[in-house]
Design a protein around this motif. Structure first.
Motif, PDB file in Angstrom:
ATOM      1  N   ARG A   1       0.743  -1.459   0.419  1.00 46.15           N
ATOM      2  CA  ARG A   1       0.109   0.005  -0.506  1.00 46.15           C
ATOM      3  C   ARG A   1       1.012   0.894  -0.262  1.00 46.15           C
ATOM      4  O   ARG A   1       1.647   1.374   1.462  1.00 46.15           O
ATOM      5  CB  ARG A   1      -0.789   0.375   1.052  1.00 46.15           C
ATOM      6  N   GLY A   2       1.383   1.721  -1.340  1.00 47.95           N
ATOM      7  CA  GLY A   2       2.124   2.438  -0.683  1.00 47.95           C
ATOM      8  C   GLY A   2       1.882   4.318  -1.728  1.00 47.95           C
ATOM      9  O   GLY A   2       0.840   3.945  -2.429  1.00 47.95           O
ATOM     10  N   ASP A   3       3.183   5.220  -1.646  1.00 51.72           N
ATOM     11  CA  ASP A   3       2.601   6.362  -2.049  1.00 51.72           C
ATOM     12  C   ASP A   3       3.840   6.174  -3.700  1.00 51.72           C
ATOM     13  O   ASP A   3       5.460   6.396  -3.711  1.00 51.72           O
ATOM     14  CB  ASP A   3       3.584   7.057  -1.309  1.00 51.72           C
TER      15      ASP A   3
ATOM     16  N   PHE B   1      11.010   2.531  -9.909  1.00 57.08           N
ATOM     17  CA  PHE B   1       9.830   2.675  -9.631  1.00 57.08           C
ATOM     18  C   PHE B   1       9.903   1.867  -7.947  1.00 57.08           C
ATOM     19  O   PHE B   1       9.948   1.086  -7.789  1.00 57.08           O
ATOM     20  CB  PHE B   1       8.349   2.360  -9.886  1.00 57.08           C
ATOM     21  N   THR B   2       9.412   2.912  -6.916  1.00 59.98           N
ATOM     22  CA  THR B   2       9.189   2.415  -5.703  1.00 59.98           C
ATOM     23  C   THR B   2       7.765   2.714  -4.549  1.00 59.98           C
ATOM     24  O   THR B   2       7.311   3.291  -5.792  1.00 59.98           O
ATOM     25  CB  THR B   2      10.746   2.433  -4.907  1.00 59.98           C
ATOM     26  N   ASN B   3       7.496   2.151  -4.046  1.00 62.70           N
ATOM     27  CA  ASN B   3       6.391   2.827  -3.050  1.00 62.70           C
ATOM     28  C   ASN B   3       6.383   3.665  -2.293  1.00 62.70           C
ATOM     29  O   ASN B   3       5.097   3.505  -0.839  1.00 62.70           O
ATOM     30  CB  ASN B   3       5.660   0.746  -2.455  1.00 62.70           C
TER      31      ASN B   3
ATOM     32  N   ARG C   1       7.808   5.134   1.185  1.00 69.89           N
ATOM     33  CA  ARG C   1       9.300   4.941   2.161  1.00 69.89           C
ATOM     34  C   ARG C   1      10.265   4.422   1.427  1.00 69.89           C
ATOM     35  O   ARG C   1      10.100   3.261   0.127  1.00 69.89           O
ATOM     36  CB  ARG C   1       8.726   4.327   2.925  1.00 69.89           C
ATOM     37  N   GLY C   2      11.527   4.867   1.225  1.00 76.00           N
ATOM     38  CA  GLY C   2      12.798   3.886   0.838  1.00 76.00           C
ATOM     39  C   GLY C   2      12.781   4.339  -0.180  1.00 76.00           C
ATOM     40  O   GLY C   2      14.208   4.372  -0.842  1.00 76.00           O
TER      41      GLY C   2
END
Lengths: 428, 428
Positions: free
Chosen positions: A28-30, A51-53, A55-56
């Motif tokens: 469940r990401g930004d 692409f990431t979700n 955080r991190g």
């Protein structure tokens, strides 16, 4: 010869988590991009992203910085060869952080995709066309065959690429007229209530979609109920795909799919942990011809894909454009899939993934001669407005992009607004 | 209940690359630690680290920062359960960066090992003893069985742990007297010339070593020559292990081992890419009883180990203490190895890895009842002087550590001197 003179990386994040878009059994990401710009003295800029979700995303950005010295001051064409790419993927100190997986490998993907974008822009060609029209020897030279020669040799790759030249022009005319098949994932995120799922599915059918994907992996009775709603809306002839996002154990996947098979899914995606080649093989075996197993969006590298093919673990291979180390590694994956006769249906969605992967599927069809039948590019209707060359999907089919490059250039105002943490979207 | 009130992370790097120590077919590094300290109101500090090869250590440090909110303010005992550990390993946004692999997973290893160190210090016990004497239910609760129940169920784990209680005291007395078998890797790094290899091997034999490991994966004729030198020095009865550090393709490994088998290696370590379960299985099959295949030092997680065991791909399983997400995940690996009857010989060397893994092998023997035969802990004679509780190895055998904790606490002057980039060792 085009020399890279500078590198800029931006941490860009879109606040999507609150709306439940993109929610599934695991994530469940930004939706976020580690966004790379490569500069040249000629004034051409190459752009790539991973692409990431949310955080991190600062970690993949920092990993891009750790790779900087392998690209700044170096030649674009050299970095498009296996030897050039290997300076990033087999750095004698950084390799330990993978090897060839996770943060460091995703960063290599953002950087090397920016290198290839630069090459396509210098050539004045969209990526699908640059790749499809490259001489066989240059394509083979772009593939790092280390650790995959037991599945695909350079000679076999060359043969596939040469053979694919036959009929190229006809296939190109075909997709110029009709586009490339697609499916939509926007109807059935786990975060959506039943009525929203029903309404979105009904709208998708009206919009011409004949293939839709739902998320599963919640309580199994809920999955069954939602599958019934969607199947009822799309009718018996449309394709219904299911995606468990790795939430099940192997035996759990086998048991749950025995129930969900009643809704005649075209594939079950990520039924268990992404690294579990043997687990996927057991699940595929249990399903037989009733349903294909599909995976790949977080498959770490070509060695995982090689094994999925060798083990007969998948009936559909899902590549991602930027989870692996960019165009060169994706070429290895497409060539292996072609050799093993497994159709490729790329992962998309997120930020810019649709923009990226359309080029790869067009290459698969145009240059490798893979038939359109059984092949689809995922489509998710989010965030395209932030790109300078967004995808065009008409009646459920991707149209050929025409502008030079790899299509993941963000609009300057999007970078400014969504930069994390300083952009106005995050200051609030 | 012990609450964690603060977290400090240090980027500590030792300039080892220049000397050729630790050089092999793939890696040449500055041995480094992402070093984590967890603080409590009671004044007890927990320490953990993950090992890297120099460049990129800032990434694992940044990943520790990304995990900070999952530990600061939280309870130690809760974080030692599977549910607690999963707040780090299955964070809905960070998981995308692995999943469960690479930078983010290694950082979780550093943090969760520090949590377990804190628990052991509060209990006043060395880690081997804390683990060996925990009730079965608490050990089972520490293992996250997600994605491995097709190989090991909680009930099977409990049975192994209960059965291992028999004979615990006798085994403990035994290792108090005689220690735990070991082997040395200090004789044959690829960076060393033949004469240095010969001299080091001769010295190792004098020091009581009856098992040594050499690096292979250079030009095969060089490997054969060096194997001949070492076998001549150690004699026919000592064990000779070989380590290719993943440099070979699968068929290349099979061909090269057909030559190197003449020197009767006890095992071939990392003959090909660490992710290649099916490749390792083919290599093991080609060698039959002549030589064991060993791997694991960069195996990303328990799912890779599960498959290596299920496929019969290894005759020796090499765990690492901090590549995976700490004590809980290592317990899963040790339990699976015990169930499948494959001996565990942990990876060590680097920075603090010997200090860590001795505890795990002692647990394997004492609580799981694994016999000493066929089991050895790697030993490399580097950098121990920087730890407050360094390993004691006498006549080729590890002695039981007695001080509380997990033994990876660095001396304050080592942290100060080797902090990167500001420490005096790096300012020069």
């Amino acid at each position: 010869m085009t020399k890279i003179t500078g590198l800029t990386v931006h941490d860009v994040r879109f606040p999507t988590a609150a709306a439940g878009d993109g929610s599934d059994a695991i994530n469940r990401g930004d939706y976020s991009a580690t966004y790379v710009e490569l500069h040249t003295a000629e004034g051409v800029t190459g752009t790539g992203l991973t692409f990431t979700n949310g955080r991190g995303n600062e970690l993949t950005c920092a990993a891009v910085e750790a790779l900087r010295h392998h690209v700044v001051g170096h030649d674009v064409d050299r970095l498009c060869t296996a030897e050039g790419a290997r300076t990033l993927t087999a750095d004698v100190q950084l390799r330990w952080l993978g090897p060839e997986k996770g943060v460091i490998h995703m960063a290599a993907g953002a950087v090397l995709n920016a290198v290839w974008d630069l090459r396509a822009r210098v050539a004045g060609l969209p990526m699908w066309r640059l790749l499809s029209e490259l001489p066989t020897a240059e394509l083979v030279a772009a593939v790092d065959f280390r650790h995959i020669t037991d599945a695909l040799t350079p000679a076999e790759a060359a043969e596939l690429l040469d053979r694919g030249l036959d009929g190229y022009e006809e296939r190109r005319k075909g997709v110029e007229e009709t586009g490339f098949p697609s499916y939509t994932t926007s109807v059935g995120w786990l975060g959506y209530p039943d009525e929203k799922v029903r309404a979105l599915t009904r709208q998708a059918v009206k919009d011409g979609w004949t293939a839709v994907k739902m998320k599963v992996g919640g309580p199994i009775d809920d999955d069954v109920r939602r599958a019934g709603i969607i199947r009822a809306e799309i009718g018996p002839d449309a394709l219904l795909m299911m995606d468990a996002n790795q939430v099940w154990d192997v035996d759990e996947a086998i048991a749950n799919m025995a129930r969900l098979a009643a809704f005649e899914p075209h594939w079950i995606e990520e039924p268990t942990h992404a690294d579990d080649v043997l687990g996927h093989a057991r699940i595929q075996q249990s399903l037989g011809d009733r349903c294909r197993v599909a995976t790949g969006e977080v498959a770490a590298n070509k060695v995982i894909f090689k094994q999925l093919l060798q083990a007969g673990a998948i009936g559909v291979m899902q590549i991602d454009a930027c989870r692996v180390s960019g165009v060169g590694e994706v070429l290895a994956e497409l060539l292996m899939a072609a050799k093993f006769g497994v159709p490729v249906c790329p992962h998309a969605g997120g930020v810019g993934l649709c923009e990226y992967v359309q080029h790869l599927s067009f290459f698969d069809h145009l240059r490798l001669g893979s038939p359109l039948e059984g092949r689809m590019v995922e489509y998710v209707d989010h965030l395209h407005e932030h790109f300078t060359d967004p995808v065009t999907v008409v009646g459920g089919r991707y149209r050929l992009p025409e502008r030079p490059g790899y299509s993941v250039e963000l609009r300057p105002e999007a970078i400014a607004t969504y930069s994390f943490p300083a952009g106005p979207a995050w200051r609030a």
